[in-house]
Motif scaffolding. Structure first.
Motif, mmCIF file in Angstrom:
data_model
loop_
_atom_site.group_PDB
_atom_site.id
_atom_site.type_symbol
_atom_site.label_atom_id
_atom_site.label_comp_id
_atom_site.label_asym_id
_atom_site.label_seq_id
_atom_site.Cartn_x
_atom_site.Cartn_y
_atom_site.Cartn_z
ATOM 1 N N MET A 103 0.838 -1.200 0.000
ATOM 2 C CA MET A 103 0.000 0.000 0.000
ATOM 3 C C MET A 103 0.872 1.249 0.000
ATOM 4 N N ILE A 104 1.971 1.213 0.807
ATOM 5 C CA ILE A 104 2.870 2.381 0.866
ATOM 6 C C ILE A 104 3.447 2.643 -0.529
ATOM 7 N N ILE A 105 3.882 1.553 -1.193
ATOM 8 C CA ILE A 105 4.460 1.727 -2.546
ATOM 9 C C ILE A 105 3.413 2.304 -3.506
ATOM 10 N N GLY A 106 2.174 1.724 -3.425
ATOM 11 C CA GLY A 106 1.103 2.177 -4.330
ATOM 12 C C GLY A 106 0.841 3.660 -4.167
ATOM 13 N N ILE A 107 0.726 4.115 -2.891
ATOM 14 C CA ILE A 107 0.421 5.537 -2.654
ATOM 15 C C ILE A 107 1.614 6.402 -3.056
ATOM 16 N N ALA A 108 2.838 5.920 -2.703
ATOM 17 C CA ALA A 108 4.043 6.699 -3.046
ATOM 18 C C ALA A 108 4.145 6.888 -4.564
ATOM 19 N N ASN A 109 3.885 5.818 -5.299
ATOM 20 C CA ASN A 109 3.958 5.918 -6.773
ATOM 21 C C ASN A 109 2.973 6.946 -7.294
ATOM 22 N N GLU A 110 1.754 6.865 -6.774
ATOM 23 C CA GLU A 110 0.695 7.751 -7.263
ATOM 24 C C GLU A 110 1.014 9.213 -6.956
ATOM 25 N N LEU A 111 1.493 9.457 -5.687
ATOM 26 C CA LEU A 111 1.840 10.838 -5.299
ATOM 27 C C LEU A 111 2.991 11.353 -6.151
ATOM 28 N N THR A 112 3.990 10.495 -6.354
ATOM 29 C CA THR A 112 5.177 10.914 -7.116
ATOM 30 C C THR A 112 4.795 11.237 -8.558
ATOM 31 N N ARG A 113 3.930 10.351 -9.137
ATOM 32 C CA ARG A 113 3.512 10.576 -10.531
ATOM 33 C C ARG A 113 2.796 11.928 -10.642
ATOM 34 N N ALA A 114 1.967 12.239 -9.604
ATOM 35 C CA ALA A 114 1.160 13.465 -9.693
ATOM 36 C C ALA A 114 1.953 14.715 -9.292
ATOM 37 N N PHE A 115 2.812 14.624 -8.259
ATOM 38 C CA PHE A 115 3.427 15.874 -7.735
ATOM 39 C C PHE A 115 4.950 15.825 -7.635
ATOM 40 N N GLY A 116 5.566 14.688 -7.963
ATOM 41 C CA GLY A 116 7.025 14.613 -7.914
ATOM 42 C C GLY A 116 7.525 13.969 -6.627
ATOM 43 N N ALA A 117 8.805 13.528 -6.661
ATOM 44 C CA ALA A 117 9.379 12.753 -5.561
ATOM 45 C C ALA A 117 9.546 13.603 -4.302
ATOM 46 N N THR A 118 9.855 14.910 -4.460
ATOM 47 C CA THR A 118 10.077 15.754 -3.282
ATOM 48 C C THR A 118 8.780 15.883 -2.467
ATOM 49 N N PHE A 119 7.680 16.020 -3.180
ATOM 50 C CA PHE A 119 6.385 16.119 -2.505
ATOM 51 C C PHE A 119 6.126 14.860 -1.683
ATOM 52 N N THR A 120 6.365 13.703 -2.284
ATOM 53 C CA THR A 120 6.123 12.427 -1.595
ATOM 54 C C THR A 120 7.039 12.312 -0.365
ATOM 55 N N GLU A 121 8.299 12.713 -0.550
ATOM 56 C CA GLU A 121 9.261 12.679 0.559
ATOM 57 C C GLU A 121 8.731 13.512 1.740
#
Ligand code: ADP
Length: 447
Positions: A76-94
Motif C-alpha cells: 500500500m505504501i508503494i502504491g500511494i508513493a507511486n501515485e503521489l510521485t507521478r502526480a506531484f514529484g518525488a520531493t512532494f512524496t518525501e
C-alpha cells in the motif's frame, strides 16, 4: 494533521495499532484529501492485487489495516508513493513521508518507529533517516556493500570497455586491410588499364595498317571488274557477267567494311578530320540515291522523297562525312527492307535553326529490348543477324559520331517487324543562303 485517535476508533476494536499500520493510515488519509476516497480505494486495491498480497477488507471496501501483514502494508505504501510521485514529484512524496514519521513520533518511541516503519519505506525515500537508524557496524557493512556493488559495476564496465576496444581494434585492422587491398587493386587496375591502352593502340595501329593496305588492292579489283563488266576487255557471256557481278558486289561490301573499320578507328583515336563548308543536303541525298538505285531495284523497293522542299537551307558540314551518313542510313533501309518495300525520305527546316531529316522503311524493324544498343560499336540486332544480311555493326556508331560532331542529334522509332524511322538534325548554315534546292519529287522508283 494526522489524528491517531481517529485511526484507533476506525480500525481497531481490539489490539492497539502498530506504527506501520498508523503510518499507512496517515498516507491513506492524506491521499484521500488529494485524490478523493474512491480513487484511493482503487489505488490500494490495485497495489494489493499487483503485489499478490492477501488482504482482509472492511465493509467500506478499504483494507482492514489492523489485520494486514507487513507485505500488504508495504504494497500500500508503494502504491500511494507511486501515485503521489507521478502526480506531484518525488520531493512532494518525501515531504508527506516526513510528516507521517513526525506524527508517529508523538505516539511511538523513535526506536520502534525506525525499526518497524523504515524497512517498509520504498527505496529512494527517507534515505537519510534510514542511514541514521543504522549502527556503526551496520553502516560500515552498508558502505562496504556499496563499495562492492560499485566495484562490480566498475568491473562490468571495464569488461565492456575492453570488449568494445577489442571490437574496434578488429574493425580498424579489417579496415586497414581493406584499404591496403583497395590500394593494391587500384594499382593493379591502373597497370591493367595501361596495358589495355597499349594493346588498344597496337590493335588500332594494326587495323589502320591492314585497312589501308587492303584499300588499294580492293580498289584495283573494283577497277578491273568494272573494265571486264563494261566489256572493255572483250565480250562476256551472260553467265560470266553474272559471276563477275557477284564478285563486284562482294568486293564492294569488302570496301565498305574496310571503310567502316577505318572510320571507327579514326573516331576512337581522335584522328577523324572535318572540313566544314555550306552544303545542300538535297544534292547529297540525290547523289546517294542514284548510287543505291541498282540495289533498290534488285529488291523491287520504292524510294521516294516525300515533300521535297524547294527552299531547304544549306548546312555547314563536311561533305564526305555527311555523304557517309546518308549512305549508311539509306543503305541500311534498303538492306533491312523486305522485297517490294517502301522507303520514304523527308527533310525540312525546323524552328531554332535546325534541319530535320528522316529516313523511314517498312522492313524488319529493331526488337524493343535491343534498341538501347543500336549505336554501340559492332552491335547487330538478333533479327538482322538472323536475316543473314552482311554487316559490321559499325555504321550507326560512325553515323552518330559524325552527326554529333556537326552539332546535331540522331534517334529512331521502331517496332520489330514494323520498320524503322531514323531521324537526325543538323544546324542550318550561318552563312547567307545562295543555293536554292532543285525541284522534283520522286527520286528513285524501282520495281
Ligand atoms: P550493320 O553493318 O550491321 O548494318 P549498323 O551499325 O549500320 O551495322 O547497324 C547496326 C544494327 O542496327 C544493324 O545490324 C541492325 O540490327 C540495326 N539496324 C540499322 N538500321 C536498320 C534498319 N533500317 N532496319 C532494321 N534494323 C536496322
Amino acid at each position: 494533521m494526522f489524528e491517531f485517535r481517529k485511526h484507533v476508533q476506525k480500525q481497531g476494536k481490539g489490539a492497539a495499532p502498530g506504527p506501520s499500520s498508523a503510518f499507512v493510515f496517515f498516507l491513506i488519509e492524506h491521499a484521500k484529501e488529494t485524490f478523493g476516497s474512491v480513487r484511493v480505494r482503487d489505488i490500494l486495491r490495485t497495489a494489493l492485487t499487483s503485489w499478490g498480497t492477501k488482504t482482509p477488507y472492511l465493509s467500506d471496501g478499504y483494507p482492514d489495516l489492523e489485520r494486514c501483514n507487513n507485505d500488504a502494508i508495504a504494497s500500500m505504501i508503494i502504491g500511494i508513493a507511486n501515485e503521489l510521485t507521478r502526480a506531484f514529484g518525488a520531493t512532494f512524496t518525501e515531504n508527506i513521508f516526513e510528516r507521517a514519521i513526525g506524527a508517529l513520533q508523538v505516539k511511538f518511541a523513535e526506536g520502534q518507529v525506525m525499526a518497524e516503519v523504515m524497512p517498509l519505506v520504498p527505496a529512494g525515500f527517507l534515505e537519510e533517516r534510514k542511514i541514521r537508524t543504522l549502527s556503526k557496524e551496520e553502516l560500515e557493512r552498508k558502505v562496504e556493500e556499496k563499495i562492492r556493488e560499485l566495484r562490480a559495476v566498475n568491473e562490468l564496465l571495464e569488461e565492456k570497455v575492453q570488449e568494445r576496444t577489442s571490437e574496434l581494434k578488429q574493425m580498424l585492422a579489417a579496415n586497414e586491410k581493406a584499404a591496403q587491398l583497395l590500394v593494391r587493386r587500384d594499382f593493379e587496375l591502373t597497370r591493367a588499364n595501361d596495358r589495355l591502352r597499349k594493346l588498344d593502340e597496337v590493335k588500332s595501329n594494326f587495323i589502320s595498317v591492314v585497312a589501308h593496305q587492303l584499300r588499294t588492292p580492293l580498289s584495283g579489283i573494283k577497277w578491273t571488274l568494272n573494265l571486264l563488266l563494261n566489256g572493255d576487255l572483250g565480250v562476256l557471256t551472260t553467265e560470266q557477267k553474272t559471276f563477275l557481278f557477284k564478285a563486284y558486289e562482294s568486293n564492294d561490301r569488302m570496301i565498305s567494311l574496310v571503310n567502316d573499320m577505318l572510320g571507327a578507328d579514326r573516331i576512337e583515336s581522335g584522328k577523324m578530320r572535318y572540313s566544314f563548308q555550306p552544303i545542300q543536303l538535297l544534292d547529297v541525298i540525290d547523289n546517294v540515291l542514284y548510287e543505291l538505285l541498282p540495289q533498290a531495284n534488285a529488291r523491287s523497293l520504292t524510294i521516294s522523297f516525300g515533300d521535297r522542299p524547294s527552299d531547304l537551307p544549306k548546312v555547314d558540314a563536311d561533305p564526305e562525312r555527311i555523304r557517309a551518313v546518308f549512305q549508311n542510313l539509306i543503305e541500311n533501309a534498303v538492306k533491312y527492307s523486305r522485297n517490294g518495300g517502301t522507303i520514304l525520305i523527308g527533310a525540312r527546316k525546323e524552328p531554332h535553326g535546325m534541319l530535320l531529316v528522316s529516313i523511314k522503311d517498312d522492313g524488319i524493324g529493331i526488337p524493343k529490348e535491343q534498341q538501347k544498343n543500336i549505336f554501340n560499336r559492332f552491335f547487330r540486332a538478333s533479327n538482322a543477324v538472323k536475316a543473314e544480311t552482311d554487316g559490321s555493326g559499325l555504321g550507326l556508331y560512325i553515323v552518330k559520331n559524325i552527326i554529333e560532331r556537326h552539332g546535331g542529334k540522331i534517334w529512331f522509332q521502331s517496332a520489330e517487324g514494323d520498320g524503322v524511322t531514323f531521324y537526325f538534325t543538323l544546324p542550318v548554315s550561318k552563312q547567307p543562303a545562295s543555293n536554292i534546292a532543285s525541284e522534283g519529287s520522286t527520286v528513285g522508283n524501282a520495281g
